[in-house]
Design a protein around this motif. Sequence first.
Motif, short mmCIF file in Angstrom:
data_model
loop_
_atom_site.label_atom_id
_atom_site.label_comp_id
_atom_site.label_asym_id
_atom_site.label_seq_id
_atom_site.Cartn_x
_atom_site.Cartn_y
_atom_site.Cartn_z
N SER A 18 0.83 -1.20 0.00
CA SER A 18 0.00 0.00 0.00
C SER A 18 0.87 1.26 0.00
N LEU A 19 0.51 2.21 -0.84
CA LEU A 19 1.23 3.49 -0.95
C LEU A 19 0.18 4.61 -0.95
N PRO A 20 -0.41 4.88 0.23
CA PRO A 20 -1.63 5.68 0.26
C PRO A 20 -1.46 7.18 0.38
N GLY A 21 -0.24 7.70 0.59
CA GLY A 21 -0.11 9.11 0.93
C GLY A 21 -0.35 9.34 2.40
N GLN A 22 -0.16 10.59 2.85
CA GLN A 22 -0.14 10.85 4.29
C GLN A 22 -1.51 10.83 4.94
N THR A 23 -2.61 10.77 4.16
CA THR A 23 -3.94 10.71 4.76
C THR A 23 -4.47 9.29 4.83
N GLY A 24 -3.66 8.32 4.43
CA GLY A 24 -4.02 6.93 4.61
C GLY A 24 -4.90 6.36 3.51
N PRO A 25 -5.14 5.03 3.55
CA PRO A 25 -5.99 4.38 2.54
C PRO A 25 -7.43 4.88 2.61
N ASP A 26 -8.13 4.74 1.48
CA ASP A 26 -9.51 5.19 1.43
C ASP A 26 -10.44 4.27 2.22
N ASN A 27 -10.05 3.01 2.41
CA ASN A 27 -10.94 2.08 3.13
C ASN A 27 -10.12 1.13 3.97
N ASN A 28 -10.79 0.52 4.94
CA ASN A 28 -10.19 -0.50 5.80
C ASN A 28 -8.93 0.01 6.48
N ALA A 29 -8.99 1.19 7.07
CA ALA A 29 -7.80 1.76 7.70
C ALA A 29 -8.20 2.80 8.74
N LEU A 30 -7.31 2.98 9.71
CA LEU A 30 -7.38 4.09 10.64
C LEU A 30 -6.04 4.82 10.56
N GLN A 60 -0.65 20.03 12.72
CA GLN A 60 -2.00 19.51 12.90
C GLN A 60 -1.88 18.01 13.18
N ILE A 61 -2.78 17.50 13.98
CA ILE A 61 -2.96 16.05 14.10
C ILE A 61 -4.38 15.74 13.65
N ARG A 62 -4.48 14.91 12.62
CA ARG A 62 -5.79 14.58 12.05
C ARG A 62 -5.99 13.07 12.12
N ILE A 63 -7.22 12.65 12.43
CA ILE A 63 -7.58 11.24 12.49
C ILE A 63 -8.52 10.95 11.33
N TYR A 64 -8.18 9.96 10.49
CA TYR A 64 -9.02 9.56 9.36
C TYR A 64 -9.42 8.09 9.54
N LYS A 65 -10.61 7.79 9.00
CA LYS A 65 -11.10 6.42 9.11
C LYS A 65 -11.78 6.02 7.81
N GLY A 66 -11.47 4.83 7.33
CA GLY A 66 -12.15 4.27 6.16
C GLY A 66 -12.57 2.87 6.46
N ILE A 67 -13.87 2.56 6.38
CA ILE A 67 -14.34 1.24 6.85
C ILE A 67 -14.93 0.39 5.74
N GLY A 68 -15.23 0.97 4.59
CA GLY A 68 -15.92 0.22 3.56
C GLY A 68 -14.99 -0.29 2.49
N THR A 69 -15.53 -0.48 1.31
CA THR A 69 -14.74 -0.97 0.19
C THR A 69 -14.66 0.05 -0.92
N GLY A 70 -15.21 1.23 -0.71
CA GLY A 70 -15.15 2.30 -1.70
C GLY A 70 -14.33 3.46 -1.18
N THR A 71 -14.41 4.57 -1.90
CA THR A 71 -13.68 5.77 -1.49
C THR A 71 -14.50 6.50 -0.44
N ASP A 72 -14.34 6.08 0.79
CA ASP A 72 -15.19 6.63 1.85
C ASP A 72 -14.39 7.07 3.07
N ARG A 73 -13.10 7.39 2.87
CA ARG A 73 -12.30 7.88 4.00
C ARG A 73 -12.93 9.15 4.56
N GLN A 74 -13.03 9.22 5.88
CA GLN A 74 -13.64 10.36 6.54
C GLN A 74 -12.70 10.91 7.60
N ALA A 75 -12.73 12.24 7.78
CA ALA A 75 -11.96 12.87 8.85
C ALA A 75 -12.75 12.74 10.14
N VAL A 76 -12.16 12.06 11.13
CA VAL A 76 -12.83 11.85 12.41
C VAL A 76 -12.61 13.03 13.34
#
Length: 843
Positions: free
Chosen positions: A616-628, A652-668
């Motif tokens: 995985s090479l997701p960039g600094q905001t992490g994968p779009d899904n299945n990741a914290l 800044q400290i930012r928390i992102y979460k992606g739980i599905g199988t699509g592009t659904d990463r969200q800023a927590v």
Amino acid sequence: MRLFHLPPSLAVTALLLAVAAPARAAIIPVASATASSQFEGNSPLRTINASGITAPMTTESELLVAGHDNNGNATSMWHGAVVTPPAAGQFLIWNFASASSLRTIYYWNHNQNNLTNRGIKDVEIQISKDNGTTYSSLGSFVLIQAAGLAGERPHTIELPASQTGVTNVRFNIASNFGGNVVGFSEIRFSDIPVPVPAPFVTFSATPAIVRDGAPVTLSWTSENVTAINISPGGSQAALSGTTNVTAPVSADTTYTLTGTAGSNSATAKAIVRSVPGGTSNYRYVRFTPKKFRGAGNSVQIAEMSFFKTAGGTDQVVPIDVTNPDGSNPVGQEPLKIIDGDITTKWLDFNKSSLTFDFGDSPQSFTEYQFVTAGDAAERDPVQWILEGSNEPFSLDWVLLDSVTAFDYPIPLDRGVASALIPLPGSYINSLKPVIDSFTIKRDIFFPDLPTYVDWHVSGAVRIGLKVGTGAEQDVTENGGHLELLAPTAATTYKLTGYTASNVATSLTLSGAAPVATLPATISYPSFDAVGQDIIVNGPATAINDFVTMPAAGDKLRLRIVPDIASQSGSAWFYQKVPVSGGFDTSFGLQFASKDRGFGAEGLAFIIQNTAEGTASLPGQTGPDNNALTVEFSTWNNNAANETPPDTAYEAQIRIYKGIGTGTDRQAVANYNLRNTALVATLRGQANSTFTGDYASTPYAARIVYSAAGVMDVYVDGVRVVDSLPVALDGATDAEGKAYVGFAAATGGFWQNSDITSWTLTSGTGAPSTPLKLTASSINPATGALSLTWSSTTGKTYRVTGSADLATWTTQLKTGIAAAAGGSTTTTTTFVPGAVRFFRVEEE
């Protein structure tokens, strides 16, 4: 106006102690610098932190010849705010570490390339003897304008008599040399008169590459010498002057100039290449830069021209230019290098190759020439290769020229043409091939899988590969990929490129023996022992950068992305680890930029269960899904909505979460460290930023996650994220395991993004004991030191020292394991006078 200053103390994970300095002579320690204002990140601290100066400055003799850079972005200099007139109300104040006698001031005026008119001209110098409460004037002085060249040496102000008991020096700036802001590079103070200066010489050869038999002019200047000698050539009557020579034919000749004064001397060298000359007859010509004048973030050239006949006549102009792997700003694309306008330029952030297309048929040329771009001399190429081909996608380009054995003296002046450079002709066979890349990689981690060797070589007619003690075998093509049997023991691999006359270049690498058992836990005090247990992607690598970044020691670190634009990298522990039951992870986090006091974009700690796994090479905001993702961001894209609005580079400290199988990463959640209640303890920054210069020290980052689904995040012991509810659903597999690691990126701004240490323990959620000094014993006469602090079992610590509160590269003791019971005591020694401040850091 905002006032920026170095705080008198550091707290939490950077505990600071000061001892009284014993009586000493010469260079006066300066504790801090303040200014009436600053422009963006151009802090007055840059006037005392030796940024831009690579030479030692421990004695007055060293000070006299210490050179300052001419960075085109002024990242090693102070700028005042934009006011009218530029010097209105501007001042600089330097606070001595203790009351001192003052006799001499050494200063480097503002030395930004092409903008030295920003330097201080008329100034009133004042001193204080009561820590800045009152000041008295020493008079008005006219400072000398800097030359704008790399290696600018200091000028001096020698007072007629020593001023005793001085605690502060203040410059009230009356004028500059006409620039739109006022600036200054560096300053030092001494309590003795200026010593007898050391010999100093400069030396150059023009042109540096000529046809056999053509004259070359050797030019030199000297200071503080009584005699000049050139070898080969002999003694010279003029202490500064020129002489014409004819260099030996078909050879690289090194001329050495020596200036002497009694038993003291200084030397300088210049290389001249004499070639028979040759002709290129190809449709496509590829130019590849190999080295640059400085540590610029890109390569740039205003114009590049090709000529059919000697003397710069009968120019042949390409019909097209491409930069296939380039990253070009708008208006600085490849075609600008042949548009005939020296006020435009080609610029490439990736520092990659240009391919010139001469049309429907091959075109001949015998020499070529550059014109320097209008700014930032550090971006000039000083080494390169030229190759020719009649096929646009050829894998085997023919080497036309290789200027890689020495730095070519491209002019420092902007918008100026270089000398005409003749093609070498038959001399090309005397030039060593260039090994552009040579890597050895195990695809996966087990003994029965193969090893892969990749290479690319320029200028070779034959390439040989030797594995271990076996015979050398010829390998095909200048660039290639070869699958070999897995080694059964540690093995060396030697790659050699040969020219037609058997001139060779070799590079030897070592391949590790197979690893049957890999570590089951994550514990890296440094990354010296890292191997196949950390999987890297993109530019990520384990690197020892101690020479330029001394903290945190002469050890390997994980560099996720380097200090250049438009990069994305990642590094993962090779196997999944249990995290759903809680974990406690700590890592040394270091962002550093040589070009500026801020960076972008950021680095993240990531827990993920993606299909890509360790690829995985997701960039600094992490994968779009299945990741914290827990991102430590150094750039705030919403800065325009912040108050104040000029804080885009705040931490800044930012928390992102992606739980599905699509592009659904969200800023927590999002935490701006400037708004954190305890931000004042984070190294005392007025505007909090994670990014420092190359002499900065890593931040201690810690993430604690409990089985109840609550997360805490600490930076240097300060709890920035406090009891944040966040679930790991989707980020782990059915067993509660996930891949863990780091990803980082850069964009239009950039920085080194490094992890200097890393531990992770599963199944715990208890925070560590806050780091707090509880007892100390310091003997400034003998150099004996004893410190006691609150500690956490399983953690290690180090004690560092500083003489000036700015540089913390003196490591007095490292690897101190926490004692049982929550309190640790250590003893060590220091050099009295050389070290005056101490701090304890969690490793």
